[in-house]
Scaffold this motif. Structure first.
Motif, PDB file in Angstrom:
ATOM      1  N   ALA A 164       0.831  -1.203   0.000  1.00 11.37           N
ATOM      2  CA  ALA A 164       0.000   0.000   0.000  1.00 11.37           C
ATOM      3  C   ALA A 164       0.868   1.257   0.000  1.00 11.37           C
ATOM      4  O   ALA A 164       1.953   1.285   0.599  1.00 11.37           O
ATOM      5  CB  ALA A 164      -0.899   0.012   1.225  1.00 11.37           C
ATOM      6  N   PRO A 165       0.403   2.322  -0.677  1.00 12.00           N
ATOM      7  CA  PRO A 165       1.121   3.602  -0.603  1.00 12.00           C
ATOM      8  C   PRO A 165       1.182   4.077   0.849  1.00 12.00           C
ATOM      9  O   PRO A 165       0.188   4.020   1.559  1.00 12.00           O
ATOM     10  CB  PRO A 165       0.236   4.541  -1.443  1.00 12.00           C
ATOM     11  N   GLY A 166       2.351   4.513   1.270  1.00 17.00           N
ATOM     12  CA  GLY A 166       2.486   5.005   2.633  1.00 17.00           C
ATOM     13  C   GLY A 166       2.588   3.911   3.670  1.00 17.00           C
ATOM     14  O   GLY A 166       2.435   4.185   4.871  1.00 17.00           O
ATOM     15  N   HIS A 167       2.825   2.657   3.239  1.00 18.00           N
ATOM     16  CA  HIS A 167       2.953   1.565   4.213  1.00 18.00           C
ATOM     17  C   HIS A 167       3.972   1.943   5.288  1.00 18.00           C
ATOM     18  O   HIS A 167       5.031   2.495   5.005  1.00 18.00           O
ATOM     19  CB  HIS A 167       3.386   0.279   3.521  1.00 18.00           C
ATOM     20  N   THR A 168       3.629   1.653   6.528  1.00 20.25           N
ATOM     21  CA  THR A 168       4.492   2.039   7.638  1.00 20.25           C
ATOM     22  C   THR A 168       4.788   0.860   8.556  1.00 20.25           C
ATOM     23  O   THR A 168       3.982  -0.066   8.671  1.00 20.25           O
ATOM     24  CB  THR A 168       3.827   3.169   8.459  1.00 20.25           C
ATOM     25  N   LYS A 169       5.934   0.921   9.170  1.00 21.44           N
ATOM     26  CA  LYS A 169       6.298  -0.057  10.198  1.00 21.44           C
ATOM     27  C   LYS A 169       6.329   0.606  11.576  1.00 21.44           C
ATOM     28  O   LYS A 169       6.879   0.047  12.529  1.00 21.44           O
ATOM     29  CB  LYS A 169       7.660  -0.673   9.873  1.00 21.44           C
ATOM     30  N   GLU A 170       5.735   1.776  11.669  1.00 23.90           N
ATOM     31  CA  GLU A 170       5.710   2.501  12.940  1.00 23.90           C
ATOM     32  C   GLU A 170       5.076   1.655  14.038  1.00 23.90           C
ATOM     33  O   GLU A 170       4.060   1.003  13.835  1.00 23.90           O
ATOM     34  CB  GLU A 170       4.889   3.790  12.799  1.00 23.90           C
ATOM     35  N   ALA A 171       5.676   1.710  15.206  1.00 27.97           N
ATOM     36  CA  ALA A 171       5.086   1.041  16.370  1.00 27.97           C
ATOM     37  C   ALA A 171       4.033   1.919  17.022  1.00 27.97           C
ATOM     38  O   ALA A 171       3.090   1.424  17.647  1.00 27.97           O
ATOM     39  CB  ALA A 171       6.171   0.695  17.381  1.00 27.97           C
ATOM     40  N   TYR A 172       4.168   3.212  16.841  1.00 25.30           N
ATOM     41  CA  TYR A 172       3.320   4.169  17.560  1.00 25.30           C
ATOM     42  C   TYR A 172       3.342   5.480  16.784  1.00 25.30           C
ATOM     43  O   TYR A 172       4.392   5.876  16.258  1.00 25.30           O
ATOM     44  CB  TYR A 172       3.882   4.375  18.968  1.00 25.30           C
ATOM     45  N   ARG A 173       2.194   6.134  16.710  1.00 30.68           N
ATOM     46  CA  ARG A 173       2.118   7.386  15.952  1.00 30.68           C
ATOM     47  C   ARG A 173       1.297   8.422  16.720  1.00 30.68           C
ATOM     48  O   ARG A 173       0.154   8.169  17.083  1.00 30.68           O
ATOM     49  CB  ARG A 173       1.466   7.141  14.597  1.00 30.68           C
ATOM     50  N   ALA A 174       1.894   9.576  16.953  1.00 30.34           N
ATOM     51  CA  ALA A 174       1.140  10.715  17.474  1.00 30.34           C
ATOM     52  C   ALA A 174       0.641  11.517  16.288  1.00 30.34           C
ATOM     53  O   ALA A 174       1.349  11.710  15.305  1.00 30.34           O
ATOM     54  CB  ALA A 174       2.045  11.580  18.352  1.00 30.34           C
ATOM     55  N   TYR A 175      -0.613  11.970  16.357  1.00 36.12           N
ATOM     56  CA  TYR A 175      -1.155  12.713  15.215  1.00 36.12           C
ATOM     57  C   TYR A 175      -2.077  13.830  15.701  1.00 36.12           C
ATOM     58  O   TYR A 175      -2.168  14.087  16.896  1.00 36.12           O
ATOM     59  CB  TYR A 175      -1.865  11.772  14.239  1.00 36.12           C
ATOM     60  N   ALA A 176      -2.737  14.508  14.764  1.00 36.33           N
ATOM     61  CA  ALA A 176      -3.557  15.696  15.059  1.00 36.33           C
ATOM     62  C   ALA A 176      -2.725  16.737  15.799  1.00 36.33           C
ATOM     63  O   ALA A 176      -3.164  17.335  16.777  1.00 36.33           O
ATOM     64  CB  ALA A 176      -4.797  15.314  15.861  1.00 36.33           C
ATOM     65  N   LEU A 177      -1.513  16.964  15.304  1.00 37.29           N
ATOM     66  CA  LEU A 177      -0.578  17.857  15.980  1.00 37.29           C
ATOM     67  C   LEU A 177      -0.935  19.330  15.818  1.00 37.29           C
ATOM     68  O   LEU A 177      -0.340  20.197  16.476  1.00 37.29           O
ATOM     69  CB  LEU A 177       0.842  17.587  15.478  1.00 37.29           C
ATOM     70  N   SER A 178      -1.899  19.619  14.961  1.00 33.01           N
ATOM     71  CA  SER A 178      -2.365  20.998  14.814  1.00 33.01           C
ATOM     72  C   SER A 178      -3.368  21.371  15.900  1.00 33.01           C
ATOM     73  O   SER A 178      -3.839  22.511  15.958  1.00 33.01           O
ATOM     74  CB  SER A 178      -3.029  21.180  13.439  1.00 33.01           C
ATOM     75  N   LEU A 179      -3.723  20.398  16.758  1.00 36.08           N
ATOM     76  CA  LEU A 179      -4.671  20.604  17.850  1.00 36.08           C
ATOM     77  C   LEU A 179      -6.048  21.046  17.332  1.00 36.08           C
ATOM     78  O   LEU A 179      -6.699  21.931  17.909  1.00 36.08           O
ATOM     79  CB  LEU A 179      -4.138  21.619  18.870  1.00 36.08           C
ATOM     80  N   ALA A 180      -6.469  20.417  16.236  1.00 36.21           N
ATOM     81  CA  ALA A 180      -7.774  20.750  15.660  1.00 36.21           C
ATOM     82  C   ALA A 180      -8.507  19.477  15.251  1.00 36.21           C
ATOM     83  O   ALA A 180      -9.125  19.420  14.193  1.00 36.21           O
ATOM     84  CB  ALA A 180      -7.600  21.677  14.461  1.00 36.21           C
ATOM     85  N   HIS A 181      -8.425  18.442  16.081  1.00 30.59           N
ATOM     86  CA  HIS A 181      -9.083  17.171  15.755  1.00 30.59           C
ATOM     87  C   HIS A 181     -10.598  17.355  15.694  1.00 30.59           C
ATOM     88  O   HIS A 181     -11.185  18.085  16.502  1.00 30.59           O
ATOM     89  CB  HIS A 181      -8.717  16.126  16.811  1.00 30.59           C
ATOM     90  N   LYS A 182     -11.236  16.667  14.762  1.00 31.35           N
ATOM     91  CA  LYS A 182     -12.678  16.858  14.539  1.00 31.35           C
ATOM     92  C   LYS A 182     -13.541  16.344  15.688  1.00 31.35           C
ATOM     93  O   LYS A 182     -14.736  16.655  15.752  1.00 31.35           O
ATOM     94  CB  LYS A 182     -13.105  16.186  13.232  1.00 31.35           C
ATOM     95  N   HIS A 183     -12.976  15.581  16.626  1.00 26.78           N
ATOM     96  CA  HIS A 183     -13.752  15.110  17.764  1.00 26.78           C
ATOM     97  C   HIS A 183     -13.851  16.129  18.900  1.00 26.78           C
ATOM     98  O   HIS A 183     -14.665  15.968  19.806  1.00 26.78           O
ATOM     99  CB  HIS A 183     -13.135  13.826  18.327  1.00 26.78           C
ATOM    100  N   VAL A 184     -13.020  17.161  18.864  1.00 25.98           N
ATOM    101  CA  VAL A 184     -12.978  18.105  19.979  1.00 25.98           C
ATOM    102  C   VAL A 184     -14.309  18.825  20.209  1.00 25.98           C
ATOM    103  O   VAL A 184     -14.759  18.950  21.359  1.00 25.98           O
ATOM    104  CB  VAL A 184     -11.818  19.112  19.803  1.00 25.98           C
ATOM    105  N   PRO A 185     -14.998  19.321  19.169  1.00 28.66           N
ATOM    106  CA  PRO A 185     -16.265  20.025  19.427  1.00 28.66           C
ATOM    107  C   PRO A 185     -17.302  19.178  20.158  1.00 28.66           C
ATOM    108  O   PRO A 185     -18.000  19.675  21.046  1.00 28.66           O
ATOM    109  CB  PRO A 185     -16.737  20.420  18.025  1.00 28.66           C
ATOM    110  N   GLU A 186     -17.424  17.890  19.787  1.00 25.12           N
ATOM    111  CA  GLU A 186     -18.422  17.064  20.477  1.00 25.12           C
ATOM    112  C   GLU A 186     -17.987  16.740  21.898  1.00 25.12           C
ATOM    113  O   GLU A 186     -18.831  16.587  22.788  1.00 25.12           O
ATOM    114  CB  GLU A 186     -18.723  15.783  19.695  1.00 25.12           C
TER     115      GLU A 186
END
Length: 317
Positions: A164-186
């Motif tokens: 797959a494009p972007g295949h990763t072997k990461e063990a752990y990933r931090a994301y939404a680093l812009s602090l604007a995740h779509k779950h925050v309003p709810e």
């Protein structure tokens, strides 16, 4: 009476899980579109208007479009996307959120399924805000880790498909680093907070299951509530619930680690109050399956409530 159900987006991760939970029910009649007709606007519109209950398992824009195609006032909707989570006229589909929520869901024509992260965070925080132990204006942090299935087909492929494009072997990933995740309003709305919580989501190299955590410096809170008061408040709020429970104090005392995969395949949500009375600090933690109580199981629970069926029917895989 048989209820006609159309799952729009049945081939996606959430849709497949919902259908698996509903298979074999003689009180439901499914409207299904073949692969060739799933993107046919006319066929979809017909199915949307023929159904008694439509479950939307679509991206946000597609979910909004689907709702706009419904002209039959009889058709009721459960939307599993983020599109309507804070929209006027939509009922939040978390039955245990308050004593009145089940009744509201039962009569609703439009129900928005909660996000997986907000389900855990709201369950931990709302009773404490309602009880005045955490002020509405308090700056809260919500830390969380989920299995990669929460990211849908694209993220599943990233972690599982070596081609797959972007295949990763990461063990752990931090994301939404812009602090604007779509779950925050709810989260903010349904926790009863004046300000958005600081939300720090992460993904681990495992398919499903999640832990949501809210740390509290009790010494800084007005009244400096004791750890036992937090536990008692949450235990009282969910006393007698079938799917949301609070770990008893002796279990918490014996717990040295939490496995995010522990409740996979279930519609359960289990809450923990870890604390140190000497340092006056606490870690509130919620354990759930992001595809169960965090998505498909919750949608099935709401469906059951809406049609007057046993709430527990088919909610677990």
């Amino acid at each position: 009476m048989v209820t006609k159900v159309f799952i729009d987006g049945e081939a996606g991760t959430t849709g497949l899980q919902i259908r698996a939970r509903l298979n074999g029910r003689d009180d439901l009649d499914f409207i299904s579109l073949g692969e060739a007709k799933r993107k046919d606007a006319g066929a979809r519109k017909e199915a949307l208007n023929e159904a008694d209950i439509v479950i939307l398992c679509l991206p946000d824009d597609a979910a909004k479009e689907a709702v706009s195609l419904i002209e039959n006032a009889r058709t009721r909707v459960i939307d599993a996307s983020t599109a309507h989570r804070v929209a006027d006229g939509w009922v939040y589909g978390f039955p245990e959120m308050s004593s009145a929520q089940r009744q509201v869901i039962s009569g609703a024509s439009r129900v928005t399924n909660p996000g997986c992260y907000p389900t855990g965070a709201i369950a931990l925080v709302k009773p404490l805000v309602d009880a005045g132990l955490v002020p509405e204006g308090w700056p809260l942090t919500v830390n969380a880790v989920s299995g990669y299935s929460g990211g849908g087909k694209q993220m599943i492929a990233e972690f599982e498909d070596t081609d797959a494009p972007g295949h990763t072997k990461e063990a752990y990933r931090a994301y939404a680093l812009s602090l604007a995740h779509k779950h925050v309003p709810e989260m903010q709305k349904n926790m009863g907070l004046q300000n958005p919580p600081l939300f720090t989501p992460n993904v681990g190299r495992y398919a499903q299951g999640m832990i949501v955590e809210v740390p509290l410096q009790l010494w800084a809170l007005p009244g400096e509530p004791e750890v036992v008061a937090l536990h008692e408040t949450l235990a009282e709020a969910y006393d007698g619930q079938r799917f949301v429970s609070v770990a008893p104090e002796d279990e918490i005392a014996a717990t040295t680690k939490l496995d995010p995969e522990q409740l996979n395949g279930t519609n359960e949500l289990k809450l923990f109050v870890f604390g140190n009375p000497k340092t006056k600090q606490a870690r509130l933690m919620a354990l759930l399956d992001n595809l169960g109580k965090g998505a498909s199981g919750q949608a099935v629970q709401c469906l059951n409530i809406m049609i007057g069926a046993d709430e527990a029917l088919g909610v677990n895989l």
